[in-house]
Write a protein that holds these residues in place. Sequence first.
Motif, PDB file in Angstrom:
ATOM      1  N   LEU A 166       0.743  -1.185  -0.334  1.00 46.26           N
ATOM      2  CA  LEU A 166      -0.152  -0.335  -0.062  1.00 46.26           C
ATOM      3  C   LEU A 166       0.690   0.841   0.199  1.00 46.26           C
ATOM      4  O   LEU A 166       0.502   2.359  -0.701  1.00 46.26           O
ATOM      5  N   THR A 167       1.868   1.044   0.569  1.00 47.28           N
ATOM      6  CA  THR A 167       2.959   2.863   0.802  1.00 47.28           C
ATOM      7  C   THR A 167       3.479   3.250  -0.295  1.00 47.28           C
ATOM      8  O   THR A 167       3.630   4.243  -0.681  1.00 47.28           O
ATOM      9  N   ILE A 168       3.981   1.785  -1.136  1.00 46.41           N
ATOM     10  CA  ILE A 168       4.513   1.765  -2.780  1.00 46.41           C
ATOM     11  C   ILE A 168       3.307   2.410  -3.945  1.00 46.41           C
ATOM     12  O   ILE A 168       3.530   2.938  -4.811  1.00 46.41           O
ATOM     13  N   ILE A 169       2.563   1.927  -3.807  1.00 49.26           N
ATOM     14  CA  ILE A 169       1.286   2.347  -4.080  1.00 49.26           C
ATOM     15  C   ILE A 169       0.600   3.689  -3.876  1.00 49.26           C
ATOM     16  O   ILE A 169       0.743   4.493  -5.145  1.00 49.26           O
ATOM     17  N   PHE A 170       0.789   4.001  -3.251  1.00 50.91           N
ATOM     18  CA  PHE A 170       0.685   5.517  -2.253  1.00 50.91           C
ATOM     19  C   PHE A 170       1.914   6.783  -2.476  1.00 50.91           C
ATOM     20  O   PHE A 170       1.238   7.417  -3.346  1.00 50.91           O
ATOM     21  N   VAL A 171       2.829   6.231  -2.953  1.00 53.30           N
ATOM     22  CA  VAL A 171       4.710   6.941  -3.423  1.00 53.30           C
ATOM     23  C   VAL A 171       4.164   7.024  -4.880  1.00 53.30           C
ATOM     24  O   VAL A 171       4.301   8.199  -4.951  1.00 53.30           O
ATOM     25  N   VAL A 172       3.876   5.991  -6.008  1.00 54.40           N
ATOM     26  CA  VAL A 172       3.429   6.349  -6.802  1.00 54.40           C
ATOM     27  C   VAL A 172       2.348   6.835  -7.674  1.00 54.40           C
ATOM     28  O   VAL A 172       2.779   7.681  -7.999  1.00 54.40           O
ATOM     29  N   SER A 173       1.123   6.551  -6.649  1.00 51.17           N
ATOM     30  CA  SER A 173      -0.265   7.353  -6.971  1.00 51.17           C
ATOM     31  C   SER A 173       0.635   8.856  -6.083  1.00 51.17           C
ATOM     32  O   SER A 173      -0.359   9.780  -6.952  1.00 51.17           O
ATOM     33  N   VAL A 174       1.060   9.532  -5.973  1.00 51.93           N
ATOM     34  CA  VAL A 174       1.577  10.558  -5.110  1.00 51.93           C
ATOM     35  C   VAL A 174       2.502  11.046  -6.257  1.00 51.93           C
ATOM     36  O   VAL A 174       2.125  12.302  -6.978  1.00 51.93           O
ATOM     37  N   LEU A 175       3.232  10.706  -6.761  1.00 50.05           N
ATOM     38  CA  LEU A 175       4.394  11.343  -8.314  1.00 50.05           C
ATOM     39  C   LEU A 175       3.411  11.080  -9.096  1.00 50.05           C
ATOM     40  O   LEU A 175       3.839  12.290  -9.877  1.00 50.05           O
ATOM     41  N   VAL A 176       2.322  10.633  -9.569  1.00 49.78           N
ATOM     42  CA  VAL A 176       2.073  10.667 -10.984  1.00 49.78           C
ATOM     43  C   VAL A 176       1.220  11.858 -10.604  1.00 49.78           C
ATOM     44  O   VAL A 176       0.970  12.248 -11.749  1.00 49.78           O
ATOM     45  N   THR A 177       0.481  11.770  -9.598  1.00 45.50           N
ATOM     46  CA  THR A 177      -1.024  13.053  -9.732  1.00 45.50           C
ATOM     47  C   THR A 177       0.324  14.254  -9.695  1.00 45.50           C
ATOM     48  O   THR A 177       0.020  14.836 -10.221  1.00 45.50           O
ATOM     49  N   TYR A 178       1.473  14.291  -9.032  1.00 49.21           N
ATOM     50  CA  TYR A 178       2.121  15.391  -9.182  1.00 49.21           C
ATOM     51  C   TYR A 178       2.474  15.424 -10.451  1.00 49.21           C
ATOM     52  O   TYR A 178       2.328  16.592 -10.864  1.00 49.21           O
TER      53      TYR A 178
END
Length: 237
Positions: A166-178
């Motif tokens: 879940l943490t990996i998904i969160f970090v990837v989601s943050v980078l993609v959103t940014y």
Amino acid sequence: MRIARFYQKTLFGVFALMGLILVSTSIIYVHTVDRQLTDYFLNSSRAIARAIANSDSDLIVNQNYPALQSVIDQYVETPGISYVFVVDGEGTIIAHTFVPGVPDEIAADYKSDKDTYDRTLAGMGSFSEVTAGIIGGQAGRVHVGMDKGYFALQVQTAIGKVVYLLTIIFVVSVLVTYGLMYQVSRPLHLLGNFAWHTLSGEKHSAPAANQLQPLLERTDEVGELGRLIRKASREGA
């Protein structure tokens, strides 16, 4: 990479929402896995206790204690099972797997008909101890102790893997959103530079031609504003 100011609050809100989803999902998963795995290990212990009580009642009734001892010694090799002991109908411990002897904490409290004991044994740790009656409890009881530390470790391992994912998904989601926010903000920065250059009396660097033309050809609101600014600048000239 700079994000337009009016998008920054949106970006913060998206990150906060992602964090809330991550935390709430983790809490629910932790609670569910902890309950399910704990129940699973306790049920496994009960199954072992019932298996001993049902299959070896003849050994107990006939007082074949050496054979009974060899049987219960095999069960402590099961992962998580720390000890087994058998009590006869008179309340005497007739076989056990403790070395060198039965701990004082157990010797002081084992004769009740409780189905479950919570034990803390000095130098050994904390245990959940389940029992099963032999011939309905008339010929004694079998006690099986499971190390709480063992199934706590299993719970933590299972939880850790999912939280890590879940943490990996969160970090990837943050980078993609940014990155997506930057892609939205970049035309606005170019539009702002174009407006300052064409409409303001202050000196301001104009967008390069290879950047301006795609901006003016856009079919969305950014393109409409760009064409409007260009029109206003020509009329003002």
